[in-house]
Scaffold this motif. Sequence first.
Motif, PDB file in Angstrom:
ATOM      1  N   LYS A 134      55.269  21.364 -18.916  1.00 56.47           N
ATOM      2  CA  LYS A 134      54.982  21.691 -17.506  1.00 56.47           C
ATOM      3  C   LYS A 134      55.636  23.014 -17.107  1.00 56.47           C
ATOM      4  O   LYS A 134      55.012  23.870 -16.478  1.00 56.47           O
ATOM      5  CB  LYS A 134      55.472  20.560 -16.579  1.00 56.47           C
ATOM      6  N   THR A 135      56.914  23.172 -17.475  1.00 56.63           N
ATOM      7  CA  THR A 135      57.605  24.420 -17.132  1.00 56.63           C
ATOM      8  C   THR A 135      56.951  25.593 -17.858  1.00 56.63           C
ATOM      9  O   THR A 135      56.754  26.672 -17.272  1.00 56.63           O
ATOM     10  CB  THR A 135      59.102  24.324 -17.492  1.00 56.63           C
ATOM     11  N   HIS A 136      56.585  25.364 -19.114  1.00 55.76           N
ATOM     12  CA  HIS A 136      55.924  26.414 -19.906  1.00 55.76           C
ATOM     13  C   HIS A 136      54.636  26.875 -19.211  1.00 55.76           C
ATOM     14  O   HIS A 136      54.394  28.081 -19.067  1.00 55.76           O
ATOM     15  CB  HIS A 136      55.619  25.860 -21.306  1.00 55.76           C
ATOM     16  N   ILE A 137      53.841  25.911 -18.749  1.00 52.79           N
ATOM     17  CA  ILE A 137      52.592  26.250 -18.054  1.00 52.79           C
ATOM     18  C   ILE A 137      52.899  26.989 -16.740  1.00 52.79           C
ATOM     19  O   ILE A 137      52.255  27.988 -16.406  1.00 52.79           O
ATOM     20  CB  ILE A 137      51.755  24.973 -17.786  1.00 52.79           C
ATOM     21  N   SER A 190      58.668  14.118 -19.279  1.00 57.64           N
ATOM     22  CA  SER A 190      59.525  15.235 -19.689  1.00 57.64           C
ATOM     23  C   SER A 190      59.106  15.816 -21.047  1.00 57.64           C
ATOM     24  O   SER A 190      58.693  15.082 -21.941  1.00 57.64           O
ATOM     25  CB  SER A 190      60.966  14.727 -19.768  1.00 57.64           C
ATOM     26  N   GLY A 191      59.197  17.119 -21.163  1.00 57.81           N
ATOM     27  CA  GLY A 191      58.979  17.788 -22.446  1.00 57.81           C
ATOM     28  C   GLY A 191      57.529  18.051 -22.807  1.00 57.81           C
ATOM     29  O   GLY A 191      57.231  18.411 -23.949  1.00 57.81           O
ATOM     30  N   THR A 192      56.619  17.900 -21.857  1.00 62.82           N
ATOM     31  CA  THR A 192      55.197  18.055 -22.186  1.00 62.82           C
ATOM     32  C   THR A 192      54.660  19.460 -21.887  1.00 62.82           C
ATOM     33  O   THR A 192      53.460  19.699 -21.981  1.00 62.82           O
ATOM     34  CB  THR A 192      54.345  17.021 -21.417  1.00 62.82           C
ATOM     35  N   PHE A 247      51.194  28.728 -26.166  1.00 58.20           N
ATOM     36  CA  PHE A 247      51.045  27.320 -25.790  1.00 58.20           C
ATOM     37  C   PHE A 247      50.018  26.645 -26.692  1.00 58.20           C
ATOM     38  O   PHE A 247      48.897  27.128 -26.837  1.00 58.20           O
ATOM     39  CB  PHE A 247      50.628  27.195 -24.324  1.00 58.20           C
ATOM     40  N   ASP A 248      50.417  25.528 -27.286  1.00 52.61           N
ATOM     41  CA  ASP A 248      49.550  24.799 -28.205  1.00 52.61           C
ATOM     42  C   ASP A 248      48.846  23.684 -27.422  1.00 52.61           C
ATOM     43  O   ASP A 248      49.432  22.631 -27.175  1.00 52.61           O
ATOM     44  CB  ASP A 248      50.430  24.243 -29.337  1.00 52.61           C
ATOM     45  N   PHE A 249      47.602  23.944 -27.033  1.00 54.12           N
ATOM     46  CA  PHE A 249      46.879  22.971 -26.208  1.00 54.12           C
ATOM     47  C   PHE A 249      46.597  21.672 -26.973  1.00 54.12           C
ATOM     48  O   PHE A 249      46.497  20.606 -26.370  1.00 54.12           O
ATOM     49  CB  PHE A 249      45.569  23.575 -25.692  1.00 54.12           C
ATOM     50  N   VAL A 309      60.531  34.186 -20.213  1.00 54.90           N
ATOM     51  CA  VAL A 309      59.171  34.698 -20.089  1.00 54.90           C
ATOM     52  C   VAL A 309      58.311  34.008 -21.152  1.00 54.90           C
ATOM     53  O   VAL A 309      58.552  34.147 -22.342  1.00 54.90           O
ATOM     54  CB  VAL A 309      59.137  36.235 -20.246  1.00 54.90           C
ATOM     55  N   LYS A 310      57.356  33.192 -20.701  1.00 55.30           N
ATOM     56  CA  LYS A 310      56.479  32.485 -21.634  1.00 55.30           C
ATOM     57  C   LYS A 310      55.038  32.733 -21.233  1.00 55.30           C
ATOM     58  O   LYS A 310      54.742  32.878 -20.047  1.00 55.30           O
ATOM     59  CB  LYS A 310      56.764  30.985 -21.602  1.00 55.30           C
ATOM     60  N   SER A 311      54.165  32.765 -22.241  1.00 56.34           N
ATOM     61  CA  SER A 311      52.753  32.990 -21.915  1.00 56.34           C
ATOM     62  C   SER A 311      51.885  31.921 -22.572  1.00 56.34           C
ATOM     63  O   SER A 311      52.351  31.174 -23.434  1.00 56.34           O
ATOM     64  CB  SER A 311      52.327  34.381 -22.380  1.00 56.34           C
TER      65      SER A 311
HETATM   66  P1  ADP Z   1      58.608  20.062 -19.337  1.00 59.98           P
HETATM   67  O1  ADP Z   1      58.833  21.114 -18.314  1.00 59.98           O
HETATM   68  O2  ADP Z   1      57.311  19.350 -19.192  1.00 59.98           O
HETATM   69  O3  ADP Z   1      59.762  19.114 -19.459  1.00 59.98           O
HETATM   70  P2  ADP Z   1      58.832  22.297 -21.124  1.00 59.98           P
HETATM   71  O4  ADP Z   1      57.764  23.217 -20.629  1.00 59.98           O
HETATM   72  O5  ADP Z   1      60.222  22.642 -20.747  1.00 59.98           O
HETATM   73  O6  ADP Z   1      58.503  20.785 -20.749  1.00 59.98           O
HETATM   74  O7  ADP Z   1      58.696  22.202 -22.694  1.00 59.98           O
HETATM   75  C1  ADP Z   1      59.799  21.947 -23.565  1.00 59.98           C
HETATM   76  C2  ADP Z   1      59.805  22.976 -24.686  1.00 59.98           C
HETATM   77  O8  ADP Z   1      58.682  22.782 -25.522  1.00 59.98           O
HETATM   78  C3  ADP Z   1      59.716  24.399 -24.181  1.00 59.98           C
HETATM   79  O9  ADP Z   1      60.446  25.225 -25.058  1.00 59.98           O
HETATM   80  C4  ADP Z   1      58.231  24.713 -24.269  1.00 59.98           C
HETATM   81  O10 ADP Z   1      58.001  26.110 -24.465  1.00 59.98           O
HETATM   82  C5  ADP Z   1      57.808  23.905 -25.484  1.00 59.98           C
HETATM   83  N1  ADP Z   1      56.466  23.373 -25.355  1.00 59.98           N
HETATM   84  C6  ADP Z   1      56.091  22.266 -24.673  1.00 59.98           C
HETATM   85  N2  ADP Z   1      54.787  22.024 -24.826  1.00 59.98           N
HETATM   86  C7  ADP Z   1      54.315  23.002 -25.618  1.00 59.98           C
HETATM   87  C8  ADP Z   1      53.019  23.278 -26.173  1.00 59.98           C
HETATM   88  N3  ADP Z   1      51.967  22.495 -25.934  1.00 59.98           N
HETATM   89  N4  ADP Z   1      52.890  24.377 -26.957  1.00 59.98           N
HETATM   90  C9  ADP Z   1      53.960  25.162 -27.230  1.00 59.98           C
HETATM   91  N5  ADP Z   1      55.205  24.931 -26.752  1.00 59.98           N
HETATM   92  C10 ADP Z   1      55.389  23.869 -25.957  1.00 59.98           C
END
Ligand code: ADP
Length: 296
Positions: free
Chosen positions: A136-139, A132-134, A98-100, A92-94
Amino acid sequence: MSAAKKTDKPVAADATMPSGTTSGTPQILLAHHLKQLKLPTILREYDKVAREAAREGIDHAAYLLRLVELELIDRERRVVERRIRQARFPAVKSLDTFDFAAIPSLNKMLVLELARCEYILRHDNIIALGNSGTGKTHIGLSLGLAACQKGFSVAFTTAAGLVHQLMEARDERRLLKLQRDLAAVKLLIIDELGYVPLSTTGAELLFEVFSQRYERGSTIVTSNLPFEEWTSVFGAERLTGALLDRLTHHVHILSMNGESYRLAQSARHRKLAATDGNDQSAVEAVDQDTGEITPR
Ligand code: ADP
Ligand code: MG
C-alpha cells in the motif's frame, strides 16, 4: 552626496551600465547576465553547443533554439526534483519496481490509469485497503512520484504524523497556516490510517483536513482497516460517517488484501540460502507457506 550614494550601490551602477561597454571580456559579462537571468544550463553549454553548431553549419537561430531547449529540459527536471523534495517521501518508489503478480487482488489497469494523474484534475480520492506488507505504501509513493512528474504539488505523511503536526501547530497558534498549506497541495497522501487510534481532538483535526480538501484536492489514504472498523480509529461514529461521506464521494478503491510481500520475500531468501549449498538444506527445513525454518 549623490555621487557618494552611487558608489555605495555598485549593483545599481552595474545595472545601468550598457553591456559591452565595460572592461572585461564578453564571456565574463555573459556569465554574469546568464546567472542573473537564472539560465545555468545555457551558461554551462553555450560554448560546447557553439562549437557543435559551427561544425554542423547550423545558423544562429538554430543555435539559440538548441540552447533554450536544453535550458527548458533542465529546468523541468529541476522543478520535478524540487517537488519530490517538498513532498517529503520517506523513500522514492515507482511502479516500475512494483510486481503486480504478487498481489492479484489489486486492479493493475486501474493503478496504471491512476498513474496518469487525471483523477487529480477531477479532485477524486484514492483509498488503498489491505493487510500489512501488501504494498500500500509502495503504491502511495509511486502515485505520489507520478504526480510530481506530471507537475502537481504533493505532500506525503502518515495519519499519526499528520495529527501530531496539526496538534503541534494548534498549540503554537499556527494551525490556520498549516491547514491552508494542507488544503492547497494538489495531492495529499495519508499513509497508515488505522494503526493508531486517534484522540478526540486528533480525530476532529484530521476530519477538518478531509473536509477542507473535499472537492478541492485529491487525497490518497492507505489503511489496514476495512471501512466498518474506521470508527475505532476516529472514536465517534457520526464523525466517521461524515468523513467517509466526503472521502468516498469521488473515490477509487484499491483492494490490496493478500500475502505480505515482506514475509514472502524473506521466506524466499531463506529458501534460497538453504538450497544454495552450505549443506544448510541438510540441517534445516523451510515451511513453503510460512517461511519458517525448522531444524531437521
Ligand atoms: P504496506 O504499506 O501495505 O504495509 P509496503 O508498501 O510497505 O506495504 O511494502 C513492504 C515492502 O515490500 C516495501 O519495501 C515494498 O516496496 C515491497 N513491496 C510490497 N509489495 C510489493 C510488490 N507487489 N512488488 C514489489 N515490491 C513490493
Ligand atoms: Mg505501509
